[in-house]
Scaffold this motif. Structure first.
Motif, PDB file in Angstrom:
ATOM      1  N   GLY A 131      21.265   4.240 -10.381  1.00 39.69           N
ATOM      2  CA  GLY A 131      20.439   4.794 -11.449  1.00 39.69           C
ATOM      3  C   GLY A 131      18.966   4.786 -11.097  1.00 39.69           C
ATOM      4  N   ALA A 132      18.507   3.688 -10.495  1.00 39.52           N
ATOM      5  CA  ALA A 132      17.111   3.608 -10.067  1.00 39.52           C
ATOM      6  C   ALA A 132      16.804   4.661  -9.002  1.00 39.52           C
ATOM      7  CB  ALA A 132      16.805   2.208  -9.539  1.00 39.52           C
ATOM      8  N   ASN A 133      17.762   4.902  -8.099  1.00 40.92           N
ATOM      9  CA  ASN A 133      17.571   5.921  -7.067  1.00 40.92           C
ATOM     10  C   ASN A 133      17.513   7.326  -7.665  1.00 40.92           C
ATOM     11  OD1 ASN A 133      17.325   4.375  -4.744  1.00 40.92           O
ATOM     12  ND2 ASN A 133      19.519   4.259  -4.414  1.00 40.92           N
ATOM     13  N   ILE A 134      18.329   7.575  -8.667  1.00 42.04           N
ATOM     14  CA  ILE A 134      18.317   8.893  -9.314  1.00 42.04           C
ATOM     15  C   ILE A 134      16.962   9.153  -9.965  1.00 42.04           C
ATOM     16  CG2 ILE A 134      19.291  10.246 -11.208  1.00 42.04           C
ATOM     17  CD1 ILE A 134      22.006   8.959 -10.575  1.00 42.04           C
ATOM     18  N   VAL A 135      16.442   8.146 -10.661  1.00 38.85           N
ATOM     19  CA  VAL A 135      15.123   8.298 -11.296  1.00 38.85           C
ATOM     20  C   VAL A 135      14.051   8.521 -10.236  1.00 38.85           C
ATOM     21  CG1 VAL A 135      13.364   7.150 -12.691  1.00 38.85           C
ATOM     22  CG2 VAL A 135      15.784   6.925 -13.305  1.00 38.85           C
ATOM     23  N   SER A 136      14.098   7.765  -9.142  1.00 36.03           N
ATOM     24  CA  SER A 136      13.128   7.927  -8.057  1.00 36.03           C
ATOM     25  C   SER A 136      13.210   9.323  -7.462  1.00 36.03           C
ATOM     26  CB  SER A 136      13.371   6.879  -6.971  1.00 36.03           C
ATOM     27  OG  SER A 136      13.175   5.576  -7.469  1.00 36.03           O
ATOM     28  N   ASN A 187       7.973   1.841  -5.645  1.00 32.32           N
ATOM     29  CA  ASN A 187       8.606   0.598  -6.072  1.00 32.32           C
ATOM     30  C   ASN A 187       8.504   0.396  -7.578  1.00 32.32           C
ATOM     31  OD1 ASN A 187       9.141   0.089  -3.391  1.00 32.32           O
ATOM     32  ND2 ASN A 187       7.224  -1.015  -3.097  1.00 32.32           N
ATOM     33  N   HIS A 188       7.364   0.744  -8.143  1.00 34.63           N
ATOM     34  CA  HIS A 188       7.219   0.616  -9.591  1.00 34.63           C
ATOM     35  C   HIS A 188       8.272   1.444 -10.311  1.00 34.63           C
ATOM     36  CE1 HIS A 188       3.755  -1.903  -9.799  1.00 34.63           C
ATOM     37  NE2 HIS A 188       2.968  -1.063  -9.154  1.00 34.63           N
ATOM     38  N   ILE A 189       8.498   2.635  -9.831  1.00 37.95           N
ATOM     39  CA  ILE A 189       9.462   3.518 -10.480  1.00 37.95           C
ATOM     40  C   ILE A 189      10.872   2.961 -10.347  1.00 37.95           C
ATOM     41  CG2 ILE A 189      10.524   5.807 -10.372  1.00 37.95           C
ATOM     42  CD1 ILE A 189       7.743   6.854  -9.481  1.00 37.95           C
ATOM     43  N   ALA A 190      11.253   2.586  -9.120  1.00 37.59           N
ATOM     44  CA  ALA A 190      12.609   2.086  -8.882  1.00 37.59           C
ATOM     45  C   ALA A 190      12.860   0.768  -9.607  1.00 37.59           C
ATOM     46  CB  ALA A 190      12.838   1.918  -7.382  1.00 37.59           C
ATOM     47  N   HIS A 191      11.888  -0.123  -9.578  1.00 32.01           N
ATOM     48  CA  HIS A 191      12.071  -1.433 -10.197  1.00 32.01           C
ATOM     49  C   HIS A 191      12.159  -1.322 -11.713  1.00 32.01           C
ATOM     50  CE1 HIS A 191       9.965  -3.279  -6.434  1.00 32.01           C
ATOM     51  NE2 HIS A 191      11.188  -2.850  -6.194  1.00 32.01           N
ATOM     52  N   LEU A 192      11.232  -0.580 -12.290  1.00 33.89           N
ATOM     53  CA  LEU A 192      11.232  -0.439 -13.743  1.00 33.89           C
ATOM     54  C   LEU A 192      12.496   0.272 -14.222  1.00 33.89           C
ATOM     55  CD1 LEU A 192       9.825  -0.707 -16.469  1.00 33.89           C
ATOM     56  CD2 LEU A 192       8.629   1.449 -15.984  1.00 33.89           C
ATOM     57  N   SER A 193      12.879   1.328 -13.527  1.00 31.86           N
ATOM     58  CA  SER A 193      14.076   2.066 -13.942  1.00 31.86           C
ATOM     59  C   SER A 193      15.327   1.224 -13.755  1.00 31.86           C
ATOM     60  CB  SER A 193      14.187   3.381 -13.164  1.00 31.86           C
ATOM     61  OG  SER A 193      14.211   3.152 -11.767  1.00 31.86           O
ATOM     62  N   GLY A 194      15.386   0.413 -12.680  1.00 33.29           N
ATOM     63  CA  GLY A 194      16.529  -0.471 -12.492  1.00 33.29           C
ATOM     64  C   GLY A 194      16.674  -1.469 -13.627  1.00 33.29           C
ATOM     65  N   ALA A 195      15.542  -2.048 -14.047  1.00 30.25           N
ATOM     66  CA  ALA A 195      15.573  -3.006 -15.151  1.00 30.25           C
ATOM     67  C   ALA A 195      15.985  -2.329 -16.462  1.00 30.25           C
ATOM     68  CB  ALA A 195      14.206  -3.669 -15.300  1.00 30.25           C
ATOM     69  N   LEU A 196      15.432  -1.152 -16.719  1.00 27.20           N
ATOM     70  CA  LEU A 196      15.765  -0.439 -17.958  1.00 27.20           C
ATOM     71  C   LEU A 196      17.233  -0.014 -17.983  1.00 27.20           C
ATOM     72  CD1 LEU A 196      12.570   1.780 -18.456  1.00 27.20           C
ATOM     73  CD2 LEU A 196      13.218  -0.306 -19.683  1.00 27.20           C
ATOM     74  N   ILE A 197      17.752   0.388 -16.829  1.00 27.53           N
ATOM     75  CA  ILE A 197      19.161   0.765 -16.759  1.00 27.53           C
ATOM     76  C   ILE A 197      20.048  -0.457 -16.973  1.00 27.53           C
ATOM     77  CG2 ILE A 197      20.969   1.631 -15.210  1.00 27.53           C
ATOM     78  CD1 ILE A 197      18.782   3.467 -14.013  1.00 27.53           C
ATOM     79  N   GLY A 198      19.598  -1.628 -16.479  1.00 26.92           N
ATOM     80  CA  GLY A 198      20.330  -2.860 -16.751  1.00 26.92           C
ATOM     81  C   GLY A 198      20.386  -3.165 -18.240  1.00 26.92           C
TER      82      GLY A 198
END
Length: 225
Positions: A111-116, A187-198
């Motif tokens: 999910g984080a990769n898709i957002v990135s 990194n900000h995008i991937a990290h934030l999106s990973g946390a939100l998807i969690g």
């Protein structure tokens, strides 16, 4: 004899005391081994096919959104991610089991990769488990949520340490692909999106109806001896 009885109770527990069996943790170690194996094949043995697992934003294959979460730019990038993967992955697996851990890792990482991929320029290349790590961090906090002030303080201290160290390791991979824009934005995008998807994953699972175990036991037919 009185003191011997006390010592016996402390060591063995009281008669009839039933302790909750500990869950066996295996999934997090398999994920760690998979990350290590791909790193060795990529950076030590220089297998050419490994780089096809990276996420190339200009024309990505569908599987790269998943496989790139097991690839890393360098040792510092890998070791930092594995350290936090072990901590938070183990917490999730202890609470929810191995299947939930694998689901959480793949779901949040992909999910984080898709957002990135949707946000970043098409000349970008994405690798790393950072999105999944932040997703597991969010999930581990939510499944152990408590208003105990000590728990809140623990989460705040550990959380800022996680963000600082994972960001530092991810930024160390800047030179690998020679990107023309600051990698910390990636990194900000991937990290934030990973946390939100969690968070989203935990919310969706909390909405799944499930019958309490007591109801299942009481409703099941009982055999008479």
């Amino acid at each position: 004899m009185f003191f011997l009885d006390i010592i016996s109770d402390l060591e063995l527990g009281k008669p009839g005391d039933r302790r909750k069996p500990e869950k066996r943790v295996n999934g997090v170690f398999w994920i760690i081994l998979l990350n290590l194996g791909i790193y060795v094949a990529d950076h030590l043995f220089k297998f050419q096919g490994i780089q096809s697992l990276y996420l190339y934003h200009n024309w990505p294959a569908w599987y790269q959104f998943i496989t790139s979460t097991f690839c890393h730019a360098n040792w510092k990038h890998l070791s930092s991610n594995l350290f936090f993967l072990y901590i938070f992955g183990k917490l999730v697996e202890e609470e929810e089991g191995s299947f939930a851990l694998w689901l959480s890792y793949i779901f949040t990482g992909a999910g984080a990769n898709i957002v990135s991929w949707l946000v970043l320029p098409r000349n970008a290349v994405s690798v790393g488990a950072s999105g999944a790590v932040f997703g597991l961090f969010a999930i581990s906090v939510l499944v152990k949520m408590s208003w105990d002030w000590r728990k809140i303080l623990e989460v705040l201290i550990l959380g800022q340490f996680v963000i600082d160290k994972v960001m530092e390791a991810a930024q160390a991979s800047t030179g690998l692909f020679g990107l023309s824009y600051p990698l910390q934005n990636v990194n900000h995008i991937a990290h934030l999106s990973g946390a939100l998807i969690g968070v989203l994953l935990v919310w969706l699972l909390s909405k799944t109806p499930s019958e309490p175990l007591d109801n299942e036991i009481s409703s099941s037919p009982r055999k008479r001896s």
